[in-house]
Each structure stands twice: as structure tokens, then as C-alpha cells.
Design a protein around this motif. Structure first.
Motif, PDB file in Angstrom:
ATOM      1  N   GLY A 112      45.029  29.498  13.775  1.00  0.00           N
ATOM      2  CA  GLY A 112      45.033  30.956  13.653  1.00  0.00           C
ATOM      3  C   GLY A 112      46.425  31.546  13.683  1.00  0.00           C
ATOM      4  N   SER A 113      47.388  30.795  14.208  1.00  0.00           N
ATOM      5  CA  SER A 113      48.776  31.254  14.157  1.00  0.00           C
ATOM      6  C   SER A 113      49.271  31.172  12.718  1.00  0.00           C
ATOM      7  CB  SER A 113      49.662  30.394  15.065  1.00  0.00           C
ATOM      8  OG  SER A 113      49.248  30.505  16.411  1.00  0.00           O
ATOM      9  N   GLY A 114      50.236  32.012  12.392  1.00  0.00           N
ATOM     10  CA  GLY A 114      50.733  32.012  11.022  1.00  0.00           C
ATOM     11  C   GLY A 114      52.045  32.751  10.896  1.00  0.00           C
ATOM     12  N   THR A 115      52.416  33.043   9.675  1.00  0.00           N
ATOM     13  CA  THR A 115      53.705  33.689   9.396  1.00  0.00           C
ATOM     14  C   THR A 115      53.536  35.001   8.642  1.00  0.00           C
ATOM     15  OG1 THR A 115      53.914  32.394   7.354  1.00  0.00           O
ATOM     16  CG2 THR A 115      54.905  31.472   9.356  1.00  0.00           C
ATOM     17  N   ALA A 116      52.340  35.597   8.725  1.00  0.00           N
ATOM     18  CA  ALA A 116      52.082  36.826   7.971  1.00  0.00           C
ATOM     19  C   ALA A 116      53.026  37.953   8.375  1.00  0.00           C
ATOM     20  CB  ALA A 116      50.637  37.266   8.157  1.00  0.00           C
ATOM     21  N   LEU A 117      53.498  37.957   9.622  1.00  0.00           N
ATOM     22  CA  LEU A 117      54.378  39.021  10.109  1.00  0.00           C
ATOM     23  C   LEU A 117      55.820  38.537  10.254  1.00  0.00           C
ATOM     24  CD1 LEU A 117      52.085  40.730  12.786  1.00  0.00           C
ATOM     25  CD2 LEU A 117      52.346  41.256  10.343  1.00  0.00           C
ATOM     26  N   ALA A 118      56.153  37.424   9.624  1.00  0.00           N
ATOM     27  CA  ALA A 118      57.536  36.946   9.674  1.00  0.00           C
ATOM     28  C   ALA A 118      58.470  38.000   9.104  1.00  0.00           C
ATOM     29  CB  ALA A 118      57.663  35.642   8.895  1.00  0.00           C
ATOM     30  N   GLY A 119      59.582  38.232   9.780  1.00  0.00           N
ATOM     31  CA  GLY A 119      60.525  39.250   9.341  1.00  0.00           C
ATOM     32  C   GLY A 119      60.269  40.611   9.939  1.00  0.00           C
ATOM     33  N   VAL A 120      59.153  40.787  10.629  1.00  0.00           N
ATOM     34  CA  VAL A 120      58.838  42.059  11.278  1.00  0.00           C
ATOM     35  C   VAL A 120      59.410  42.044  12.695  1.00  0.00           C
ATOM     36  CG1 VAL A 120      56.982  43.538  12.149  1.00  0.00           C
ATOM     37  CG2 VAL A 120      56.742  42.391   9.934  1.00  0.00           C
ATOM     38  N   THR A 121      60.089  43.105  13.066  1.00  0.00           N
ATOM     39  CA  THR A 121      60.653  43.230  14.405  1.00  0.00           C
ATOM     40  C   THR A 121      59.993  44.395  15.120  1.00  0.00           C
ATOM     41  OG1 THR A 121      62.783  42.373  13.633  1.00  0.00           O
ATOM     42  CG2 THR A 121      62.769  43.573  15.724  1.00  0.00           C
ATOM     43  N   VAL A 122      59.501  44.135  16.316  1.00  0.00           N
ATOM     44  CA  VAL A 122      58.823  45.171  17.100  1.00  0.00           C
ATOM     45  C   VAL A 122      59.434  45.196  18.486  1.00  0.00           C
ATOM     46  CG1 VAL A 122      56.620  46.033  17.958  1.00  0.00           C
ATOM     47  CG2 VAL A 122      56.683  44.726  15.828  1.00  0.00           C
ATOM     48  N   ARG A 123      59.788  46.395  18.945  1.00  0.00           N
ATOM     49  CA  ARG A 123      60.319  46.583  20.289  1.00  0.00           C
ATOM     50  C   ARG A 123      59.458  47.599  21.017  1.00  0.00           C
ATOM     51  NH1 ARG A 123      62.118  42.496  19.175  1.00  0.00           N
ATOM     52  NH2 ARG A 123      64.276  41.888  18.850  1.00  0.00           N
ATOM     53  N   PHE A 124      59.024  47.241  22.226  1.00  0.00           N
ATOM     54  CA  PHE A 124      58.206  48.133  23.024  1.00  0.00           C
ATOM     55  C   PHE A 124      59.037  48.734  24.152  1.00  0.00           C
ATOM     56  CE2 PHE A 124      55.107  45.248  21.120  1.00  0.00           C
ATOM     57  CZ  PHE A 124      54.174  46.152  20.634  1.00  0.00           C
ATOM     58  N   ALA A 125      58.645  49.918  24.569  1.00  0.00           N
ATOM     59  CA  ALA A 125      59.387  50.655  25.587  1.00  0.00           C
ATOM     60  C   ALA A 125      59.229  50.016  26.965  1.00  0.00           C
ATOM     61  CB  ALA A 125      58.901  52.103  25.620  1.00  0.00           C
ATOM     62  N   ASP A 126      60.082  50.457  27.900  1.00  0.00           N
ATOM     63  CA  ASP A 126      60.017  49.994  29.280  1.00  0.00           C
ATOM     64  C   ASP A 126      58.671  50.397  29.880  1.00  0.00           C
ATOM     65  OD1 ASP A 126      60.758  48.850  31.595  1.00  0.00           O
ATOM     66  OD2 ASP A 126      62.125  50.441  32.241  1.00  0.00           O
ATOM     67  N   LEU A 127      58.116  49.534  30.743  1.00  0.00           N
ATOM     68  CA  LEU A 127      56.774  49.759  31.273  1.00  0.00           C
ATOM     69  C   LEU A 127      56.770  49.618  32.781  1.00  0.00           C
ATOM     70  CD1 LEU A 127      55.043  47.438  28.697  1.00  0.00           C
ATOM     71  CD2 LEU A 127      54.915  49.923  28.663  1.00  0.00           C
ATOM     72  N   THR A 128      55.897  50.394  33.431  1.00  0.00           N
ATOM     73  CA  THR A 128      55.726  50.278  34.881  1.00  0.00           C
ATOM     74  C   THR A 128      54.259  50.138  35.260  1.00  0.00           C
ATOM     75  OG1 THR A 128      55.720  52.696  35.072  1.00  0.00           O
ATOM     76  CG2 THR A 128      57.841  51.576  35.392  1.00  0.00           C
ATOM     77  N   GLU A 129      53.345  50.822  34.555  1.00  0.00           N
ATOM     78  CA  GLU A 129      51.921  50.778  34.890  1.00  0.00           C
ATOM     79  C   GLU A 129      51.372  49.394  34.588  1.00  0.00           C
ATOM     80  OE1 GLU A 129      47.821  50.881  34.883  1.00  0.00           O
ATOM     81  OE2 GLU A 129      48.831  50.783  32.942  1.00  0.00           O
ATOM     82  N   SER A 130      50.548  48.849  35.492  1.00  0.00           N
ATOM     83  CA  SER A 130      50.177  47.431  35.418  1.00  0.00           C
ATOM     84  C   SER A 130      49.352  47.095  34.181  1.00  0.00           C
ATOM     85  CB  SER A 130      49.415  47.022  36.688  1.00  0.00           C
ATOM     86  OG  SER A 130      48.250  47.816  36.858  1.00  0.00           O
ATOM     87  N   ARG A 131      48.386  47.936  33.812  1.00  0.00           N
ATOM     88  CA  ARG A 131      47.585  47.597  32.638  1.00  0.00           C
ATOM     89  C   ARG A 131      48.410  47.704  31.362  1.00  0.00           C
ATOM     90  NH1 ARG A 131      42.181  50.349  29.906  1.00  0.00           N
ATOM     91  NH2 ARG A 131      41.605  48.482  28.721  1.00  0.00           N
ATOM     92  N   ALA A 132      49.261  48.735  31.281  1.00  0.00           N
ATOM     93  CA  ALA A 132      50.119  48.874  30.103  1.00  0.00           C
ATOM     94  C   ALA A 132      51.010  47.652  29.956  1.00  0.00           C
ATOM     95  CB  ALA A 132      50.953  50.145  30.202  1.00  0.00           C
ATOM     96  N   LEU A 133      51.512  47.157  31.081  1.00  0.00           N
ATOM     97  CA  LEU A 133      52.362  45.967  31.055  1.00  0.00           C
ATOM     98  C   LEU A 133      51.577  44.753  30.571  1.00  0.00           C
ATOM     99  CD1 LEU A 133      55.144  44.746  31.807  1.00  0.00           C
ATOM    100  CD2 LEU A 133      54.214  44.317  34.076  1.00  0.00           C
ATOM    101  N   LEU A 134      50.346  44.578  31.066  1.00  0.00           N
ATOM    102  CA  LEU A 134      49.536  43.432  30.687  1.00  0.00           C
ATOM    103  C   LEU A 134      49.146  43.492  29.215  1.00  0.00           C
ATOM    104  CD1 LEU A 134      47.987  40.891  31.595  1.00  0.00           C
ATOM    105  CD2 LEU A 134      46.051  42.384  32.115  1.00  0.00           C
ATOM    106  N   VAL A 135      48.705  44.662  28.743  1.00  0.00           N
ATOM    107  CA  VAL A 135      48.311  44.804  27.344  1.00  0.00           C
ATOM    108  C   VAL A 135      49.504  44.557  26.430  1.00  0.00           C
ATOM    109  CG1 VAL A 135      47.536  46.455  25.593  1.00  0.00           C
ATOM    110  CG2 VAL A 135      46.360  46.331  27.795  1.00  0.00           C
ATOM    111  N   THR A 136      50.650  45.129  26.765  1.00  0.00           N
ATOM    112  CA  THR A 136      51.822  44.977  25.916  1.00  0.00           C
ATOM    113  C   THR A 136      52.306  43.531  25.905  1.00  0.00           C
ATOM    114  OG1 THR A 136      52.461  47.248  26.401  1.00  0.00           O
ATOM    115  CG2 THR A 136      54.142  45.825  25.443  1.00  0.00           C
TER     116      THR A 136
END
Length: 371
Positions: A112-136
Motif C-alpha cells: 500500500g505504500s507508494g510514491t504518488a506524493l513524491a515531491g510533495v512537501t507538507v509542514r504542520f504547525a506547532d502542536l500542544t493538544e494531545s489529540r491534535a498531536l496524535l492525529v498529525t
């Protein structure tokens, strides 16, 4: 693949398109499939796109194209074509289940792993809430499984190599900073006329996933139940109640998924005691199980794109349910001797167990040998 199998496969594609948000229609209870008429394309045909067009508010050709994408790699289908105003035409493959089982066996838990998103860069913001941290954190793992370069601030010290070498500067997507463009401003006296002044463009802000808050409580629930409680619902929905996830009952979705995996391990042990091993030698009639296993790569990619780990959890439930309905056919009954059919069914069950283990791993949840 029989016409009934094909009908289920097409219906499954409609359901996937609705789940993905590509179509907004009520999923029909059944999809009609019939033999292609003389002069037609392929062996079978369906007018499902035409029947859904009015309620979807789209042309039948648009709907047929959406379904064709989801049927292109379906087990048992050699080719799918769209003809006329929106008919779907199918050519069946003599042997498809064996290809799927071999693909899972070769890839192991990374199937199921693949390279469909190769070349895509994603950065997520700083997190403190526990569920937001786990989901991210889980979304980052999903994105990486599809070839993306994904990180979030504050992920130093977490598993899977996240956080290595992170700096404030590294949280900026370099591709999101557009190439500066010459601006028609006045030239300073000491600036050569042929060198335009370039104005910097602000980088795109870090991405955030909207999450309904929820406490991560591994001390009370254990890691697996604590993670499932927060990841199984959609991020914007309330977390699951924790204590029911500790009950070994079929209504407990976490138990069902993990039990299905452990059941496969038991089948392999029992088969070895009977003197046979998994080997896909003859076609197996299991359209539902083959369908959901074949969908696994798309499920992971869709979950990554939509930032939705709950889609993986729901897909694992579908695999578990199909596997538990199928597993009764795997071992010989009574005085029956092991045959090529039993070896093939065992190979398919083993593949399903491998996919379950890999999917649970993506969610950070263990796949036990025994329950």
C-alpha cells in the motif's frame, strides 16, 4: 469472476467514490451488470453511471470516468472502458487473486505504500493538544508512506525518524516560496539598470488539521485502545469512549480488527499441523475480501491526501469483516484432505493478515499473534 462478483465490485467502487467525496449520491442497493451486446466492448456492461447521473447532478460520462478510475486495478478485471453516453464495459482477467496475493507477499506490511506524493512537501504547525498531536503524527506517517516529505514543528524525539534535523527554517516548504518576480520600483542610484529589485514573497503558513480535542490516556486504556479512541473517529468528531474498547466483543471495532489478524496466525499454525502451507494455486471465490485488499493502496493514499487516519481505521474494519466471513472456508473439514483450494485460501487469508498488520502499524497500534 462471476457476474454477481462483478456487480459487487462495481457497487464497491460506487461506495468508495461516495466515501471519497467524488460523488454525492445515495449508494444503490445493487448494480445491474449484463452481458455485453454483440459488437460491444468487453464481456460485460453496466449502465450504473446513467442511473446515477440525475441524482448526482453530473453527466453520466463524468460519473463513468470516476468509477473507471476506481475499477481500473480491481482484482479480476483485465480492462474497463467507457463507451457511448456513459456505459461501463468490462473485460475479465482469468487470474487476478494470485497477483494480489503475490503483491502482498512481496511487499509485506508495507503493501500500500507508494510514491504518488513524491515531491510533495507538507509542514504542520506547532502542536500542544494531545489529540491534535496524535492525529498529525499519524498523518505525517501516512504522507511519508506515499512518498511525501512531511514534518511538523515540535516532533523532535518522536518515532519513525520524525524531528531529525528540524529547525524553524526547515518547517517552510521551499516549493511554496515562489520565485521572486521583478517589481516596477524606482532604481537606487547605485543599482545597475539591468538588475531588477526582487521583492520576497511570504512563505505559505504551516498547515493545521482541525481536531476535536481529546485526552490521550494510555495509562488507563493502554496504547492501542488510547490511540484507536482518538484516531477511529474523523478528526473533527468526538473521540470514542475508552472503556468499551477494552471489551472483547464483536461490537468493539478495535477488538474485531486485532482478532481477525490473530485468527490468521492461528489458521497458519493449524494448517502446519495438518501438513500444508499457504500457496495460491487456484482461483479463490472471495470477491469481498479480494476487493477490500485490492483497495488498500487507494485507502492509504486517500487518507494521506484528506489528512484522515479514520479512513484507514474504517478500511481495516472492512478487511476484518470480510476476512472473518471468509476464514471458515480455509481449513479442511472432518476427514477432508488438504487440497490446492485450501492452500490458496490460506494464502489469501495470510495476505489479509499481513495487510491488517501493516494498516495497524500505520496507526501506531500493535497486531497481536493471540487474543
Amino acid at each position: 469472476m462471476t457476474p454477481a462478483d462483478l456487480s459487487l465490485t462495481v457497487l464497491h467502487a460506487v461506495r468508495r467514490a461516495v466515501d471519497d467525496g467524488a460523488l454525492r449520491v445515495d449508494v444503490p442497493p445493487v448494480v445491474k451488470v449484463e452481458r455485453a451486446r454483440p459488437g460491444g466492448v468487453g464481456e460485460y456492461a453496466s449502465n450504473v453511471a446513467l442511473t446515477l447521473a440525475r441524482s448526482a447532478g453530473r453527466t453520466a460520462l463524468d460519473i463513468a470516468g470516476i468509477l473507471e478510475e476506481r475499477l481500473r486495478d480491481a482484482p479480476g478485471l483485465q480492462a474497463v472502458a467507457v463507451t457511448g453516453p456513459g456505459f461501463l464495459n468490462f473485460t475479465l482477467r482469468p487470474e487476478a487473486g494470485g497477483e494480489l496475493v503475490r503483491a502482498v507477499r512481496e511487499a509485506g506490511e508495507s503493501y500500500g505504500s507508494g510514491t504518488a506524493l513524491a515531491g510533495v512537501t507538507v509542514r504542520f504547525a506547532d502542536l500542544t493538544e494531545s489529540r491534535a498531536l496524535l492525529v498529525t503524527e499519524t498523518v505525517v506517517r501516512l504522507l511519508r508512506s506515499q512518498g511525501a516529505d512531511a514534518r511538523f514543528r515540535g516532533d523532535e524525539g518522536m518515532g519513525d525518524g520524525m524531528g531529525e534535523g528540524m529547525t524553524d527554517e526547515s518547517s517552510v516548504d521551499p516549493r511554496s516560496v515562489a520565485e521572486p518576480v521583478a517589481q516596477p520600483v524606482e532604481q537606487p542610484a547605485n543599482q545597475p539598470v539591468d538588475q531588477p529589485i526582487r521583492q520576497p514573497v511570504a512563505p505559505r503558513p504551516d498547515e493545521r488539521i482541525h481536531v476535536h480535542p481529546g485526552a490521550y490516556d494510555p495509562g488507563t486504556l493502554g496504547v492501542d485502545a488510547a490511540r484507536w479512541a482518538l484516531l477511529r473517529p474523523a478528526p473533527q468528531d468526538r473521540p470514542l469512549d475508552g472503556p468499551p474498547l477494552l471489551v472483547q466483543h464483536e461490537r468493539n471495532s478495535l477488538f474485531r480488527v486485532r482478532y481477525a489478524h490473530s485468527r490468521v496466525r492461528r489458521l497458519l499454525v493449524n494448517a502446519a499441523q495438518l501438513g500444508f502451507e499457504p500457496a495460491y494455486e487456484t482461483p479463490v471465490h472471495a470477491p469481498e475480501l479480494l476487493g477490500v485488499l485490492g483497495d488498500h493502496p487507494v485507502a492509504l493514499l486517500t487518507a494521506a491526501r484528506h489528512r484522515a487516519p479514520d479512513r484507514v481505521a474504517r478500511h481495516l474494519e472492512a478487511i476484518a469483516d470480510a476476512l472473518l466471513a471468509f476464514q471458515h472456508t480455509v481449513l479442511p473439514l472432518g476427514d477432508e484432505k488438504p487440497s490446492a483450494a485450501h492452500r490458496s485460501r490460506l494464502a489469501l487469508a495470510e495476505a489479509a493478515g499481513t495487510v491488517l498488520a501493516g494498516g495497524l502499524s500505520v496507526l501506531g497500534i500493535s497486531a497481536p499473534e493471540r487474543i
